[in-house]
Design a protein around this motif. Structure first.
Motif, PDB file in Angstrom:
ATOM      1  N   VAL A   4     -11.807   2.724  -0.700  1.00 32.21           N
ATOM      2  CA  VAL A   4     -10.867   3.452   0.157  1.00 32.21           C
ATOM      3  C   VAL A   4     -10.239   2.496   1.164  1.00 32.21           C
ATOM      4  CG1 VAL A   4     -10.718   5.205   1.983  1.00 32.21           C
ATOM      5  CG2 VAL A   4     -11.885   5.721  -0.163  1.00 32.21           C
ATOM      6  N   GLY A  56      -6.390   1.597   1.026  1.00 30.04           N
ATOM      7  CA  GLY A  56      -5.577   1.827   2.217  1.00 30.04           C
ATOM      8  C   GLY A  56      -4.727   0.620   2.569  1.00 30.04           C
ATOM      9  N   ILE A  91      -0.596   0.335   2.365  1.00 24.66           N
ATOM     10  CA  ILE A  91       0.206  -0.062   3.520  1.00 24.66           C
ATOM     11  C   ILE A  91       1.163  -1.185   3.164  1.00 24.66           C
ATOM     12  CG2 ILE A  91       0.065  -1.187   5.781  1.00 24.66           C
ATOM     13  CD1 ILE A  91      -2.529   0.387   6.237  1.00 24.66           C
TER      14      ILE A  91
END
Length: 79
Positions: free
Chosen positions: A70, A74, A78
């Motif tokens: 995760v 993430g 981004i």
């Protein structure tokens, strides 16, 4: 146990097969993230023999990969 070996081999080979088939690299990254989680759960339960471990230890061993994935996903999302 043989089924677990085959599942791990499929999880390892699937991204390579998808790449050869011309899958979008962004989708491929998410496929790899998913395969890592599946492989880690199989490894914890079958090769680390944590199926019958106390719930807390098993949960701690199984959660390290999803937490890391995760975080990596993430950062991937981004950028």
């Amino acid at each position: 146990m043989l089924t677990v070996y085959f599942a791990l081999m499929i999880c390892t080979a699937l991204p390579v097969i998808a790449l050869k088939a011309g899958i979008n690299p962004d989708f491929l990254a998410w496929l790899v993230f998913g395969m890592v989680i599946v492989k880690s759960l199989l490894l914890v339960d079958h090769f680390m023999e944590m199926k019958n471990a106390p719930r807390g230890w098993r949960l701690a061993a199984q959660l390290w990969a999803p937490v890391v994935i995760v975080a990596v996903a993430g950062f991937h999302a981004i950028t």
